[in-house]
Write a protein that holds these residues in place. Structure first.
Motif, PDB file in Angstrom:
ATOM      1  N   LEU A  46       0.450  -1.222   0.095  1.00  0.00           N
ATOM      2  CA  LEU A  46      -0.097  -0.191   0.068  1.00  0.00           C
ATOM      3  C   LEU A  46       0.688   1.711  -0.388  1.00  0.00           C
ATOM      4  O   LEU A  46       0.515   2.091  -0.559  1.00  0.00           O
ATOM      5  CB  LEU A  46      -0.762   0.244   1.273  1.00  0.00           C
ATOM      6  CG  LEU A  46      -2.432  -0.649   1.485  1.00  0.00           C
ATOM      7  CD1 LEU A  46      -2.780  -0.227   2.893  1.00  0.00           C
ATOM      8  CD2 LEU A  46      -3.229   0.216   0.240  1.00  0.00           C
ATOM      9  N   ILE A  47       2.298   1.392   0.585  1.00  0.00           N
ATOM     10  CA  ILE A  47       2.550   2.250   0.877  1.00  0.00           C
ATOM     11  C   ILE A  47       3.670   2.846  -0.706  1.00  0.00           C
ATOM     12  O   ILE A  47       3.748   3.621  -0.353  1.00  0.00           O
ATOM     13  CB  ILE A  47       3.792   1.766   2.153  1.00  0.00           C
ATOM     14  CG1 ILE A  47       2.798   1.442   2.892  1.00  0.00           C
ATOM     15  CG2 ILE A  47       4.924   2.960   2.348  1.00  0.00           C
ATOM     16  CD1 ILE A  47       4.333   1.086   4.126  1.00  0.00           C
ATOM     17  N   ALA A  48       3.681   2.524  -1.938  1.00  0.00           N
ATOM     18  CA  ALA A  48       4.352   2.526  -2.912  1.00  0.00           C
ATOM     19  C   ALA A  48       3.332   3.744  -2.920  1.00  0.00           C
ATOM     20  O   ALA A  48       4.555   4.328  -3.750  1.00  0.00           O
ATOM     21  CB  ALA A  48       5.082   1.563  -3.750  1.00  0.00           C
ATOM     22  N   VAL A  49       2.276   3.914  -3.481  1.00  0.00           N
ATOM     23  CA  VAL A  49       1.598   4.646  -4.158  1.00  0.00           C
ATOM     24  C   VAL A  49       0.902   6.245  -2.541  1.00  0.00           C
ATOM     25  O   VAL A  49       0.092   6.375  -2.528  1.00  0.00           O
ATOM     26  CB  VAL A  49       0.866   3.627  -4.531  1.00  0.00           C
ATOM     27  CG1 VAL A  49       1.101   3.627  -5.834  1.00  0.00           C
ATOM     28  CG2 VAL A  49      -0.419   3.096  -3.894  1.00  0.00           C
ATOM     29  N   ASN A  50       1.176   5.515  -1.548  1.00  0.00           N
ATOM     30  CA  ASN A  50       1.619   6.769  -0.422  1.00  0.00           C
ATOM     31  C   ASN A  50       2.009   8.015  -0.455  1.00  0.00           C
ATOM     32  O   ASN A  50       3.084   8.137  -0.146  1.00  0.00           O
ATOM     33  CB  ASN A  50       1.452   5.859   0.728  1.00  0.00           C
ATOM     34  CG  ASN A  50       1.469   6.678   2.369  1.00  0.00           C
ATOM     35  OD1 ASN A  50       0.840   8.024   2.132  1.00  0.00           O
ATOM     36  ND2 ASN A  50       0.626   6.169   3.054  1.00  0.00           N
ATOM     37  N   CYS A  51       1.297   8.622  -1.318  1.00  0.00           N
ATOM     38  CA  CYS A  51       1.614  10.460  -1.071  1.00  0.00           C
ATOM     39  C   CYS A  51       2.974  10.942   0.018  1.00  0.00           C
ATOM     40  O   CYS A  51       4.002  11.349  -0.538  1.00  0.00           O
ATOM     41  CB  CYS A  51       1.025  11.254  -1.354  1.00  0.00           C
ATOM     42  SG  CYS A  51      -0.909  11.055  -0.923  1.00  0.00           S
TER      43      CYS A  51
END
Lengths: 204, 221
Positions: free
Chosen positions: A120-125
């Motif tokens: 999830l974190i790869a696309v967490n701004c």
């Protein structure tokens, strides 16, 4: 002292969630219980502490204007900073993959706790945001950049844990229909943001 | 694109719904809660909000069309990284265009242009729509979601700027004074809170409240 100031500034004054609204999507989606909030929050701290220094090295050794001078004189005037978006996101996505594999191999317990949150974190701004702010703030050395990553992650962690705790309690209150769920979460975040404005100008 | 094999008209009922649904019942910001970071942070002035929504809409439409054209050749396992690369490349182009033509605004938007890459609306639409639909429908879906996103930004920016500084900055028209000098002389003061980050959250909360009161079927339980 310098490091402590950077930490406090990034964690409380320039809080990722309340000042810049970074990572709001996962902040609102995963804040229904404290347990998952702690899991995602720790994963964000972890990834920020790992990726911010790597992106700092990338920035100072490759992307900045004149950063390539260690390759020879003919590279000294090159400015690759227009590539920074794609480089940063590539670093973040691959580090997240790598971290996920390493954690799975060496610490199954930690993997059980963080595992589902890592992709999830790869696309967490918040992660890309920290990298871009790091680029803008022009830190003097890699230590400061690491502390900045740690502070930002910690700020995000307390934000999501606090809102999760409030949302757990508020589940049993009588809220007007249209405000139930997301609407209330927005309002609560706004009020918490007001409280965090109290840290403005705080310095050690 | 106009010669689709089936004789479906370009703006059939289904295609129109692709544009109109995101404005209300599946609004990306207020109902699906996606892409909030940028929606709230760039709304202190109207022109920032308008240019940001144009940038996001452009990336959404082009990204949707590209992914939809490539949907049969992208291997399922690496689709996220392929999408990220496409979006990042598009955002670099948008960033360079903004720097070339509206430099002031691009300075004010600072890191938020880069953050379009991780804007969940874009990844969400690529995953949920473009990977399974034809390119024309994907383009319309991108347009609809872009407008739905822009709508919220413009509403928030309107309240923030009018009540926060008494002006309205519109691209091409410059800074317009909304609240006349005579009102200030009578003792009216700008609301400083409106310029601070938390006020965007309050405005969106009220927006959601109004929207869900008018459409009771959207209420969560």
């Amino acid at each position: 002292m310098e490091y402590l100031n950077i930490f406090i500034k990034s964690a409380f004054i320039d809080n990722m969630v309340f000042t810049f609204f970074f990572g709001m999507c996962s902040y609102l989606a995963v804040s229904k219980t404290v347990k998952t909030a702690v899991g995602l929050g720790s994963a964000v701290i972890f990834v920020l502490v790992v990726t911010t220094p790597i992106n700092y090295l990338l920035e100072t050794l490759v992307l900045q204007e004149g950063a390539l001078s260690w390759l020879g004189d003919e590279y000294a005037t090159m400015d690759l900073s227009f590539l920074s978006f794609i480089m940063f996101i590539a670093v973040i996505a691959s580090i997240v993959q790598l971290v996920e594999m390493l954690v799975e191999k060496f610490s199954p317990a930690l993997y059980g706790a963080l595992g589902i949150f890592l992709p999830l974190i790869a696309v967490n701004c918040a992660i890309l945001g920290a990298a871009l702010f790091m680029q803008q703030k022009q830190f003097a050395n890699i230590g400061q950049a690491t502390v900045y990553g740690l502070g930002s992650g910690f700020g995000w962690f307390i934000a999501i844990v606090l809102i999760a705790a409030i949302r757990e309690k508020i589940k049993y209150s009588h809220i007007p229909g249209p405000m139930r769920g997301v609407g209330m979460a927005f309002l609560l975040t706004g009020l918490m943001g007001l409280a965090f404005l109290g840290f403005l100008g705080f310095e050690l | 694109m106009s010669e689709e094999k089936k004789s479906e008209p370009l703006f059939s009922k289904k295609n129109k719904a692709l544009i109109t649904n995101p404005l209300n019942s599946i609004n990306p910001v207020t109902i699906q809660v996606l892409g909030i970071c940028s929606a709230l942070a760039v709304t202190v002035q109207m022109d920032n909000a308008i240019i940001m929504s144009l940038a996001v809409t452009a990336v959404l439409i082009i990204g949707n069309v590209l992914v939809s054209l490539m949907r049969n050749i992208i291997p399922g396992k690496i689709r996220i990284i392929v999408q990220l690369v496409i979006v990042a490349a598009l955002v670099i182009i948008v960033d360079q265009v903004l720097k070339a033509y509206v430099y002031d605004v691009s300075k004010k938007l600072s890191v938020f242009v880069g953050l379009i890459i991780t804007n969940c609306i874009i990844m969400g639409r690529l995953e949920a729509f473009a990977l399974g639909n034809k390119s024309w429908a994907s383009a319309l879906d991108g347009l609809g979601n872009g407008i739905g996103y822009g709508l919220v930004l413009v509403v928030v920016a309107f309240f923030k700027e009018v009540f926060g500084s008494g002006t309205l900055t519109i691209p091409g028209l410059g800074k317009l004074t909304i609240i006349p000098e005579s009102v200030y002389d009578m003792g009216y003061m700008d609301n400083g809170l409106m310029l601070l980050p938390p006020s965007s959250l309050f405005i969106v909360a009220v927006y959601i409240w109004v929207q869900k009161t008018r459409n009771p079927e959207l209420i969560e339980d």
